[in-house]
Write a protein that holds these residues in place. Structure first.
Motif, PDB file in Angstrom:
ATOM      1  N   MET A 179      42.695 -75.232  25.233  1.00 21.53           N
ATOM      2  CA  MET A 179      41.428 -75.304  26.456  1.00 21.53           C
ATOM      3  C   MET A 179      40.970 -76.829  25.596  1.00 21.53           C
ATOM      4  SD  MET A 179      39.810 -73.899  28.863  1.00 21.53           S
ATOM      5  CE  MET A 179      40.630 -73.775  30.373  1.00 21.53           C
ATOM      6  N   PRO A 180      40.959 -78.026  26.804  1.00 21.63           N
ATOM      7  CA  PRO A 180      40.163 -78.839  25.567  1.00 21.63           C
ATOM      8  C   PRO A 180      38.706 -78.716  26.038  1.00 21.63           C
ATOM      9  CG  PRO A 180      41.366 -79.752  27.110  1.00 21.63           C
ATOM     10  CD  PRO A 180      41.560 -77.907  27.381  1.00 21.63           C
ATOM     11  N   VAL A 181      37.509 -78.783  25.363  1.00 24.96           N
ATOM     12  CA  VAL A 181      36.414 -78.522  25.984  1.00 24.96           C
ATOM     13  C   VAL A 181      35.875 -79.748  26.192  1.00 24.96           C
ATOM     14  CG1 VAL A 181      34.442 -77.958  24.559  1.00 24.96           C
ATOM     15  CG2 VAL A 181      36.258 -76.553  23.764  1.00 24.96           C
ATOM     16  N   ASP A 182      34.728 -80.133  27.217  1.00 29.05           N
ATOM     17  CA  ASP A 182      34.587 -81.650  28.028  1.00 29.05           C
ATOM     18  C   ASP A 182      32.830 -81.215  26.564  1.00 29.05           C
ATOM     19  OD1 ASP A 182      33.428 -82.971  29.443  1.00 29.05           O
ATOM     20  OD2 ASP A 182      33.016 -82.052  31.161  1.00 29.05           O
ATOM     21  N   LEU A 183      32.843 -82.525  26.392  1.00 27.87           N
ATOM     22  CA  LEU A 183      31.760 -82.539  25.878  1.00 27.87           C
ATOM     23  C   LEU A 183      30.549 -83.363  26.693  1.00 27.87           C
ATOM     24  CD1 LEU A 183      32.963 -83.630  21.952  1.00 27.87           C
ATOM     25  CD2 LEU A 183      32.259 -81.453  23.044  1.00 27.87           C
ATOM     26  N   THR A 184      31.262 -83.692  27.669  1.00 25.18           N
ATOM     27  CA  THR A 184      30.337 -84.161  28.704  1.00 25.18           C
ATOM     28  C   THR A 184      29.429 -84.246  29.416  1.00 25.18           C
ATOM     29  OG1 THR A 184      32.014 -84.728  29.756  1.00 25.18           O
ATOM     30  CG2 THR A 184      31.659 -86.565  27.816  1.00 25.18           C
ATOM     31  N   ALA A 185      30.068 -82.063  29.536  1.00 23.74           N
ATOM     32  CA  ALA A 185      29.733 -81.702  30.495  1.00 23.74           C
ATOM     33  C   ALA A 185      27.840 -81.139  30.088  1.00 23.74           C
ATOM     34  CB  ALA A 185      30.525 -80.533  30.917  1.00 23.74           C
ATOM     35  N   PRO A 186      26.394 -81.138  30.289  1.00 17.58           N
ATOM     36  CA  PRO A 186      25.546 -80.738  30.017  1.00 17.58           C
ATOM     37  C   PRO A 186      25.386 -79.384  29.746  1.00 17.58           C
ATOM     38  CG  PRO A 186      25.407 -80.441  32.447  1.00 17.58           C
ATOM     39  CD  PRO A 186      26.704 -81.309  32.097  1.00 17.58           C
ATOM     40  N   VAL A 187      25.092 -79.056  28.495  1.00 14.72           N
ATOM     41  CA  VAL A 187      24.631 -77.781  27.912  1.00 14.72           C
ATOM     42  C   VAL A 187      23.242 -77.001  28.321  1.00 14.72           C
ATOM     43  CG1 VAL A 187      24.585 -76.260  25.625  1.00 14.72           C
ATOM     44  CG2 VAL A 187      25.972 -78.558  25.750  1.00 14.72           C
ATOM     45  N   ARG A 188      23.428 -76.231  29.125  1.00 11.69           N
ATOM     46  CA  ARG A 188      22.257 -74.933  29.624  1.00 11.69           C
ATOM     47  C   ARG A 188      22.305 -73.714  28.132  1.00 11.69           C
ATOM     48  NH1 ARG A 188      25.649 -73.205  34.768  1.00 11.69           N
ATOM     49  NH2 ARG A 188      25.925 -74.141  35.813  1.00 11.69           N
ATOM     50  N   PRO A 189      20.943 -74.251  28.076  1.00 12.20           N
ATOM     51  CA  PRO A 189      20.828 -73.374  27.000  1.00 12.20           C
ATOM     52  C   PRO A 189      20.782 -71.905  27.604  1.00 12.20           C
ATOM     53  CG  PRO A 189      18.745 -74.871  28.434  1.00 12.20           C
ATOM     54  CD  PRO A 189      19.433 -74.627  28.968  1.00 12.20           C
ATOM     55  N   ARG A 190      20.586 -71.280  26.637  1.00 12.64           N
ATOM     56  CA  ARG A 190      20.699 -70.008  26.379  1.00 12.64           C
ATOM     57  C   ARG A 190      19.527 -68.979  26.966  1.00 12.64           C
ATOM     58  NH1 ARG A 190      24.403 -64.896  23.117  1.00 12.64           N
ATOM     59  NH2 ARG A 190      25.090 -64.095  25.506  1.00 12.64           N
ATOM     60  N   THR A 191      19.382 -67.723  28.204  1.00 10.42           N
ATOM     61  CA  THR A 191      18.023 -67.916  28.783  1.00 10.42           C
ATOM     62  C   THR A 191      18.213 -66.031  27.686  1.00 10.42           C
ATOM     63  OG1 THR A 191      18.820 -66.854  30.282  1.00 10.42           O
ATOM     64  CG2 THR A 191      17.561 -68.763  30.391  1.00 10.42           C
ATOM     65  N   ALA A 192      16.980 -65.575  27.041  1.00  7.39           N
ATOM     66  CA  ALA A 192      16.492 -64.637  27.169  1.00  7.39           C
ATOM     67  C   ALA A 192      16.774 -63.659  27.576  1.00  7.39           C
ATOM     68  CB  ALA A 192      15.420 -63.914  25.904  1.00  7.39           C
ATOM     69  N   GLU A 193      16.847 -62.236  28.000  1.00  5.06           N
ATOM     70  CA  GLU A 193      16.707 -61.863  29.175  1.00  5.06           C
ATOM     71  C   GLU A 193      15.558 -60.574  29.059  1.00  5.06           C
ATOM     72  OE1 GLU A 193      19.357 -58.142  28.462  1.00  5.06           O
ATOM     73  OE2 GLU A 193      20.989 -59.051  27.659  1.00  5.06           O
ATOM     74  N   PRO A 194      14.915 -61.350  30.229  1.00  7.42           N
ATOM     75  CA  PRO A 194      13.695 -60.371  30.541  1.00  7.42           C
ATOM     76  C   PRO A 194      12.920 -58.844  29.872  1.00  7.42           C
ATOM     77  CG  PRO A 194      14.789 -60.700  32.854  1.00  7.42           C
ATOM     78  CD  PRO A 194      16.103 -60.996  31.414  1.00  7.42           C
ATOM     79  N   PHE A 195      11.763 -58.803  29.403  1.00  6.73           N
ATOM     80  CA  PHE A 195      11.424 -57.471  29.013  1.00  6.73           C
ATOM     81  C   PHE A 195      11.950 -56.307  29.889  1.00  6.73           C
ATOM     82  CE2 PHE A 195       8.102 -54.638  28.735  1.00  6.73           C
ATOM     83  CZ  PHE A 195       7.726 -54.458  27.174  1.00  6.73           C
ATOM     84  N   ARG A 196      12.007 -55.331  29.950  1.00  3.83           N
ATOM     85  CA  ARG A 196      12.045 -54.155  30.264  1.00  3.83           C
ATOM     86  C   ARG A 196      11.553 -53.179  30.080  1.00  3.83           C
ATOM     87  NH1 ARG A 196      18.212 -53.212  32.794  1.00  3.83           N
ATOM     88  NH2 ARG A 196      16.309 -51.412  33.051  1.00  3.83           N
ATOM     89  N   LEU A 197      10.861 -52.910  30.198  1.00  2.00           N
ATOM     90  CA  LEU A 197      10.533 -51.689  30.113  1.00  2.00           C
ATOM     91  C   LEU A 197      10.820 -50.202  30.632  1.00  2.00           C
ATOM     92  CD1 LEU A 197       7.756 -50.582  28.902  1.00  2.00           C
ATOM     93  CD2 LEU A 197       6.087 -50.403  30.642  1.00  2.00           C
ATOM     94  N   SER A 198      10.924 -49.543  29.078  1.00  2.00           N
ATOM     95  CA  SER A 198      12.190 -48.129  29.986  1.00  2.00           C
ATOM     96  C   SER A 198      11.742 -47.174  29.528  1.00  2.00           C
ATOM     97  CB  SER A 198      13.714 -48.134  28.564  1.00  2.00           C
ATOM     98  OG  SER A 198      12.886 -47.515  27.104  1.00  2.00           O
ATOM     99  N   GLY A 199      12.019 -45.848  30.024  1.00  2.00           N
ATOM    100  CA  GLY A 199      11.802 -44.436  29.621  1.00  2.00           C
ATOM    101  C   GLY A 199      11.356 -44.053  27.919  1.00  2.00           C
ATOM    102  N   ARG A 200      11.741 -44.475  27.328  1.00  2.00           N
ATOM    103  CA  ARG A 200      12.499 -43.645  26.499  1.00  2.00           C
ATOM    104  C   ARG A 200      10.584 -45.213  25.326  1.00  2.00           C
ATOM    105  NH1 ARG A 200      18.470 -43.689  23.502  1.00  2.00           N
ATOM    106  NH2 ARG A 200      18.633 -41.689  25.009  1.00  2.00           N
ATOM    107  N   MET A 201      10.928 -46.089  26.144  1.00  2.00           N
ATOM    108  CA  MET A 201       9.339 -47.499  25.693  1.00  2.00           C
ATOM    109  C   MET A 201       8.062 -46.270  25.566  1.00  2.00           C
ATOM    110  SD  MET A 201       9.164 -50.857  25.669  1.00  2.00           S
ATOM    111  CE  MET A 201      10.617 -51.502  24.871  1.00  2.00           C
ATOM    112  N   VAL A 202       7.743 -45.898  27.135  1.00  2.00           N
ATOM    113  CA  VAL A 202       7.132 -45.437  27.273  1.00  2.00           C
ATOM    114  C   VAL A 202       6.547 -43.673  27.184  1.00  2.00           C
ATOM    115  CG1 VAL A 202       5.794 -43.903  29.240  1.00  2.00           C
ATOM    116  CG2 VAL A 202       7.282 -46.618  29.536  1.00  2.00           C
ATOM    117  N   LEU A 203       7.528 -42.882  26.566  1.00  2.00           N
ATOM    118  CA  LEU A 203       7.767 -41.786  25.953  1.00  2.00           C
ATOM    119  C   LEU A 203       6.966 -42.283  24.940  1.00  2.00           C
ATOM    120  CD1 LEU A 203       7.951 -38.353  26.643  1.00  2.00           C
ATOM    121  CD2 LEU A 203      10.449 -39.151  25.321  1.00  2.00           C
ATOM    122  N   ALA A 204       7.751 -42.658  23.675  1.00  2.00           N
ATOM    123  CA  ALA A 204       7.206 -43.576  22.539  1.00  2.00           C
ATOM    124  C   ALA A 204       5.714 -43.660  22.644  1.00  2.00           C
ATOM    125  CB  ALA A 204       7.995 -44.348  21.002  1.00  2.00           C
TER     126      ALA A 204
END
Length: 174
Positions: free
Chosen positions: A1-26
């Motif tokens: 499949m051909p790649v469209d080089l003219t299409a805008p590139v969307r930056p990858r966003t980091a996943e939001p911070f999630r407080l897990s139960g293991r982290m609270v316990l530690a």
């Protein structure tokens, strides 16, 4: 499949911070380990520098209470006067003790001991036997004594009988 080089590139966003139960316990376990560790260190330091004990056995001391009162009454009835002086001599301290009877005559022939007690630690305590230099005047030298507050405990014996005891708070200047 051909790649469209003219299409805008969307930056990858980091996943939001999630407080897990293991982290609270530690985090909670880590916090309480630090608190318990510091408590153990502080208790060890406090107990090793000041055990908080004046006598080894309060029961045995209480058994001698009436005898101590009688000895103090006998000492008061003698009417002796004592003058003690502690002065600096370089790093040392020189103790002089003058004992006089009711009539002002020197009290001679005693076996006198002194104890310089540090208020915070028994490791700094110093014991010395006083010698009679002049009739009724006893003296000794305590080696390498630092300045500050001390308790001076003096005991005089004639034979096996304790005839004079004194305890005084003193300040030794540097």
């Amino acid at each position: 499949m051909p790649v469209d080089l003219t299409a805008p590139v969307r930056p990858r966003t980091a996943e939001p911070f999630r407080l897990s139960g293991r982290m609270v316990l530690a985090t909670l376990i880590g916090f309480f380990l630090v608190v318990a560790g510091m408590n153990a260190v502080m208790m060890t330091i406090a107990i090793s520098t000041m055990p908080g004990v004046d006598v080894k056995s309060a029961y045995e001391t209480s058994q001698h209470y009436n005898g101590e009162i009688a000895r103090m009454q006998e000492q008061a009835a003698r009417g002796w006067t004592a003058e003690a002086g502690l002065r600096r001599s370089g790093a040392d301290a020189i103790l002089t003790l003058s004992l006089r009877d009711r009539a002002g005559a020197p009290v001679t022939g005693l076996s006198v001991t002194a104890r310089l007690e540090h208020p915070a630690t028994r490791r700094e305590d110093r014991d010395a036997a006083l010698s009679e230099a002049v009739a009724g005047t006893y003296g000794t030298r305590f080696l390498a004594v630092h300045g500050g507050g001390w308790t001076l405990a003096i005991s005089a014996r004639r034979g096996s009988e304790t005839v004079f005891v004194s305890r005084s708070r003193i300040v030794l200047e540097d």
